[in-house]
Design a protein around this motif. Structure first.
Motif, PDB file in Angstrom:
ATOM      1  N   THR B  69       0.827  -1.212   0.000  1.00 39.99           N
ATOM      2  CA  THR B  69       0.000   0.000   0.000  1.00 39.99           C
ATOM      3  C   THR B  69       0.864   1.265   0.000  1.00 39.99           C
ATOM      4  OG1 THR B  69      -1.666  -1.218   1.241  1.00 39.99           O
ATOM      5  CG2 THR B  69      -1.891   1.163   1.210  1.00 39.99           C
ATOM      6  N   SER B  70       2.004   1.205   0.664  1.00 41.00           N
ATOM      7  CA  SER B  70       2.866   2.399   0.737  1.00 41.00           C
ATOM      8  C   SER B  70       3.401   2.811  -0.636  1.00 41.00           C
ATOM      9  CB  SER B  70       4.032   2.141   1.689  1.00 41.00           C
ATOM     10  OG  SER B  70       4.923   1.194   1.129  1.00 41.00           O
ATOM     11  N   LYS B  71       3.356   1.860  -1.611  1.00 36.07           N
ATOM     12  CA  LYS B  71       3.806   2.181  -2.978  1.00 36.07           C
ATOM     13  C   LYS B  71       2.627   2.519  -3.880  1.00 36.07           C
ATOM     14  CE  LYS B  71       5.365  -1.842  -3.286  1.00 36.07           C
ATOM     15  NZ  LYS B  71       5.762  -3.092  -3.906  1.00 36.07           N
ATOM     16  N   GLY B  72       1.444   2.661  -3.276  1.00 36.33           N
ATOM     17  CA  GLY B  72       0.254   2.946  -4.058  1.00 36.33           C
ATOM     18  C   GLY B  72      -0.395   1.708  -4.629  1.00 36.33           C
ATOM     19  N   GLY B  73       0.023   0.538  -4.170  1.00 33.18           N
ATOM     20  CA  GLY B  73      -0.546  -0.705  -4.675  1.00 33.18           C
ATOM     21  C   GLY B  73      -1.665  -1.241  -3.787  1.00 33.18           C
ATOM     22  N   HIS B  74      -2.090  -2.472  -4.100  1.00 33.36           N
ATOM     23  CA  HIS B  74      -3.183  -3.096  -3.346  1.00 33.36           C
ATOM     24  C   HIS B  74      -2.851  -4.560  -3.068  1.00 33.36           C
ATOM     25  CE1 HIS B  74      -5.796   0.333  -4.095  1.00 33.36           C
ATOM     26  NE2 HIS B  74      -5.382   0.303  -5.349  1.00 33.36           N
ATOM     27  N   MET B  75      -3.169  -4.990  -1.869  1.00 30.30           N
ATOM     28  CA  MET B  75      -3.059  -6.412  -1.534  1.00 30.30           C
ATOM     29  C   MET B  75      -4.366  -6.847  -0.882  1.00 30.30           C
ATOM     30  SD  MET B  75      -0.360  -8.374   1.001  1.00 30.30           S
ATOM     31  CE  MET B  75      -1.282  -9.153   2.325  1.00 30.30           C
ATOM     32  N   VAL B  76      -4.903  -7.985  -1.318  1.00 29.48           N
ATOM     33  CA  VAL B  76      -6.130  -8.513  -0.718  1.00 29.48           C
ATOM     34  C   VAL B  76      -5.922  -9.988  -0.366  1.00 29.48           C
ATOM     35  CG1 VAL B  76      -7.608  -6.908  -1.997  1.00 29.48           C
ATOM     36  CG2 VAL B  76      -7.185  -9.206  -2.923  1.00 29.48           C
ATOM     37  N   LEU B  77      -6.798 -10.483   0.492  1.00 33.52           N
ATOM     38  CA  LEU B  77      -6.772 -11.881   0.893  1.00 33.52           C
ATOM     39  C   LEU B  77      -7.929 -12.611   0.232  1.00 33.52           C
ATOM     40  CD1 LEU B  77      -6.162 -11.273   4.710  1.00 33.52           C
ATOM     41  CD2 LEU B  77      -4.448 -11.626   2.914  1.00 33.52           C
ATOM     42  N   MET B  78      -7.761 -13.907   0.056  1.00 44.21           N
ATOM     43  CA  MET B  78      -8.783 -14.655  -0.689  1.00 44.21           C
ATOM     44  C   MET B  78      -9.093 -16.010  -0.037  1.00 44.21           C
ATOM     45  SD  MET B  78      -8.246 -16.038  -4.522  1.00 44.21           S
ATOM     46  CE  MET B  78      -8.300 -17.795  -4.339  1.00 44.21           C
ATOM     47  N   ALA B  79     -10.357 -16.281   0.111  1.00 41.17           N
ATOM     48  CA  ALA B  79     -10.892 -17.607   0.419  1.00 41.17           C
ATOM     49  C   ALA B  79     -10.336 -18.287   1.664  1.00 41.17           C
ATOM     50  CB  ALA B  79     -10.726 -18.529  -0.795  1.00 41.17           C
ATOM     51  N   PRO B  80     -10.249 -17.594   2.794  1.00 41.69           N
ATOM     52  CA  PRO B  80      -9.797 -18.302   4.006  1.00 41.69           C
ATOM     53  C   PRO B  80     -10.838 -19.314   4.462  1.00 41.69           C
ATOM     54  CG  PRO B  80     -10.590 -16.115   4.582  1.00 41.69           C
ATOM     55  CD  PRO B  80     -10.613 -16.196   3.073  1.00 41.69           C
ATOM     56  N   ILE B  81     -10.379 -20.419   5.054  1.00 45.08           N
ATOM     57  CA  ILE B  81     -11.325 -21.363   5.657  1.00 45.08           C
ATOM     58  C   ILE B  81     -11.948 -20.698   6.894  1.00 45.08           C
ATOM     59  CG2 ILE B  81     -10.041 -23.371   4.819  1.00 45.08           C
ATOM     60  CD1 ILE B  81      -9.045 -23.768   7.738  1.00 45.08           C
ATOM     61  N   ALA B  82     -13.026 -21.283   7.416  1.00 50.70           N
ATOM     62  CA  ALA B  82     -13.813 -20.625   8.473  1.00 50.70           C
ATOM     63  C   ALA B  82     -12.974 -20.286   9.704  1.00 50.70           C
ATOM     64  CB  ALA B  82     -14.993 -21.515   8.859  1.00 50.70           C
ATOM     65  N   ASP B  83     -12.143 -21.227  10.169  1.00 47.53           N
ATOM     66  CA  ASP B  83     -11.343 -20.969  11.374  1.00 47.53           C
ATOM     67  C   ASP B  83     -10.347 -19.833  11.157  1.00 47.53           C
ATOM     68  OD1 ASP B  83     -12.514 -22.843  13.072  1.00 47.53           O
ATOM     69  OD2 ASP B  83     -11.201 -24.461  12.384  1.00 47.53           O
ATOM     70  N   VAL B  84      -9.741 -19.817   9.984  1.00 50.79           N
ATOM     71  CA  VAL B  84      -8.761 -18.762   9.675  1.00 50.79           C
ATOM     72  C   VAL B  84      -9.471 -17.418   9.535  1.00 50.79           C
ATOM     73  CG1 VAL B  84      -7.147 -17.943   7.900  1.00 50.79           C
ATOM     74  CG2 VAL B  84      -7.069 -20.325   8.667  1.00 50.79           C
ATOM     75  N   LYS B  85     -10.641 -17.441   8.899  1.00 56.09           N
ATOM     76  CA  LYS B  85     -11.420 -16.203   8.751  1.00 56.09           C
ATOM     77  C   LYS B  85     -11.817 -15.660  10.127  1.00 56.09           C
ATOM     78  CE  LYS B  85     -15.106 -14.107   6.115  1.00 56.09           C
ATOM     79  NZ  LYS B  85     -16.262 -14.270   5.239  1.00 56.09           N
ATOM     80  N   ASN B  86     -12.129 -16.562  11.036  1.00 58.08           N
ATOM     81  CA  ASN B  86     -12.494 -16.160  12.394  1.00 58.08           C
ATOM     82  C   ASN B  86     -11.331 -15.436  13.086  1.00 58.08           C
ATOM     83  OD1 ASN B  86     -14.039 -15.944  14.703  1.00 58.08           O
ATOM     84  ND2 ASN B  86     -13.715 -18.052  15.356  1.00 58.08           N
ATOM     85  N   VAL B  87     -10.111 -15.925  12.878  1.00 60.02           N
ATOM     86  CA  VAL B  87      -8.933 -15.257  13.447  1.00 60.02           C
ATOM     87  C   VAL B  87      -8.767 -13.867  12.822  1.00 60.02           C
ATOM     88  CG1 VAL B  87      -6.415 -15.340  13.694  1.00 60.02           C
ATOM     89  CG2 VAL B  87      -7.758 -17.433  13.956  1.00 60.02           C
ATOM     90  N   LEU B  88      -8.912 -13.788  11.504  1.00 60.22           N
ATOM     91  CA  LEU B  88      -8.776 -12.489  10.823  1.00 60.22           C
ATOM     92  C   LEU B  88      -9.803 -11.492  11.341  1.00 60.22           C
ATOM     93  CD1 LEU B  88      -8.334 -13.790   7.149  1.00 60.22           C
ATOM     94  CD2 LEU B  88      -6.578 -12.631   8.503  1.00 60.22           C
ATOM     95  N   THR B  89     -11.027 -11.959  11.526  1.00 55.12           N
ATOM     96  CA  THR B  89     -12.099 -11.079  11.996  1.00 55.12           C
ATOM     97  C   THR B  89     -11.853 -10.651  13.440  1.00 55.12           C
ATOM     98  OG1 THR B  89     -13.633 -12.240  10.539  1.00 55.12           O
ATOM     99  CG2 THR B  89     -14.605 -10.909  12.287  1.00 55.12           C
ATOM    100  N   THR B  90     -11.478 -11.609  14.280  1.00 55.45           N
ATOM    101  CA  THR B  90     -11.232 -11.308  15.702  1.00 55.45           C
ATOM    102  C   THR B  90     -10.110 -10.299  15.863  1.00 55.45           C
ATOM    103  OG1 THR B  90     -11.940 -13.550  16.281  1.00 55.45           O
ATOM    104  CG2 THR B  90     -10.682 -12.353  17.939  1.00 55.45           C
ATOM    105  N   ALA B  91      -9.087 -10.408  15.019  1.00 54.33           N
ATOM    106  CA  ALA B  91      -7.953  -9.481  15.099  1.00 54.33           C
ATOM    107  C   ALA B  91      -8.227  -8.169  14.364  1.00 54.33           C
ATOM    108  CB  ALA B  91      -6.704 -10.151  14.530  1.00 54.33           C
ATOM    109  N   GLY B  92      -9.372  -8.079  13.705  1.00 49.74           N
ATOM    110  CA  GLY B  92      -9.728  -6.853  12.978  1.00 49.74           C
ATOM    111  C   GLY B  92      -8.967  -6.673  11.682  1.00 49.74           C
ATOM    112  N   ILE B  93      -8.341  -7.736  11.200  1.00 52.59           N
ATOM    113  CA  ILE B  93      -7.537  -7.634   9.978  1.00 52.59           C
ATOM    114  C   ILE B  93      -8.424  -7.499   8.738  1.00 52.59           C
ATOM    115  CG2 ILE B  93      -5.815  -8.833   8.543  1.00 52.59           C
ATOM    116  CD1 ILE B  93      -4.824  -7.730  11.287  1.00 52.59           C
ATOM    117  N   ASP B  94      -9.604  -8.105   8.797  1.00 48.29           N
ATOM    118  CA  ASP B  94     -10.478  -8.050   7.626  1.00 48.29           C
ATOM    119  C   ASP B  94     -10.989  -6.634   7.343  1.00 48.29           C
ATOM    120  OD1 ASP B  94     -11.961  -8.121   9.966  1.00 48.29           O
ATOM    121  OD2 ASP B  94     -13.676  -9.097   9.024  1.00 48.29           O
TER     122      ASP B  94
END
Lengths: 139, 112
Positions: B69-94
């Motif tokens: 992002t600091s170079k003006g680009g974009h990075m996204v995440l794709m298709a996490p399984i439910a447990d991994v998505k839960n960690v991302l959500t809990t940590a506010g990363i999503d």
């Protein structure tokens, strides 16, 4: 052969890869739900990482982990270590960043422990830290 | 932990991760993943084969997203399984790194 519910791990971040297979084996033997095994592995990784980062003195000795899954309603995990006092229950919650630019890297481990365990307790006795994590079997 | 890179015709780099993104897993891919983040402007990180995520993995994802992002680009995440998505959500990363359900929507989101 019964699975040992006690494991000692060195105070070394590079040598914690024995923990997940051990929890998997205990979980399999105890017929835990997959979500419970995931939560225990996550909280243990965060607890161990925090203990080691907080007090990396190798003379502090190994860290002991004890799992008690004899109760049909919950699983108790105790992590015991010598060394400096370290009470994760007293750490403040991380500040929620509004944007990626503002976001600080790190500081999520104890928040994840609080979120994925049903309860977390700390006790200091005989110059040893004892962190107890409780996990309800129905999550 | 395994890492595979596919530079797509659209200019998007698809990074496929496979395994546990814990202390051990993050240390295995750290240098390569960080180097990719430093050299790409459009990155999709496929998490569909990531079976476990802990804070060391989050640090790696967050640090790399900040670099892109600091170079003006974009990075996204794709298709996490439910447990991994839960960690991302809990940590506010999503809320900081967008999460998409499939490769089409993820690529469309980062295409320059």
């Amino acid at each position: 052969m019964p699975i040992e519910r006690r494991l000692a791990v060195p105070r070394d971040l590079g040598r914690l890869d024995v923990v997940a297979p051990w929890v998997d084996a205990v979980a399999h033997a105890g017929d835990w739900p997959d979500k419970l095994s995931f939560a225990v592995q996550l909280c243990l990784e965060e607890a161990l990482a925090n203990i080691i980062e907080h007090d990396a003195d190798p003379d502090g000795g190994p860290i002991a982990i004890v799992i008690d899954d004899s109760d049909s309603r919950r699983v108790a995990v105790r992590v015991e270590s010598a060394g400096k006092p370290f009470d994760p229950t007293r750490y403040p919650e991380p500040v929620t960043a509004e944007s990626l630019v503002e976001a600080k890297i790190g500081g999520q481990g104890i928040h994840l422990m609080r979120s994925f365990a049903s309860a977390m307790r700390y006790e200091r006795r005989d110059k040893r830290n004892s962190i107890e994590l409780i996990f309800d079997r129905i999550q | 932990m395994e890492l595979a890179v596919e530079d797509m015709e659209s200019g998007v780099t698809l990074v496929r991760l496979n395994g546990r993104l814990d202390i051990a897993g993050a240390s295995v891919i750290d240098l390569r993943f960080s180097a990719l983040a430093g050299s790409r402007r459009s990155m999709v990180v496929d998490l569909s084969e990531v079976t476990f995520l802990a804070s060391m993995g989050i640090r790696l994802l967050l640090g790399s997203a900040k670099t892109v992002t600091s170079k003006g680009g974009h990075m996204v995440l794709m298709a996490p399984i439910a447990d991994v998505k839960n960690v991302l959500t809990t940590a506010g990363i999503d809320t900081l790194i967008p999460v998409y359900p499939d490769v089409q929507s993820a690529v469309a989101a980062v295409k320059l």
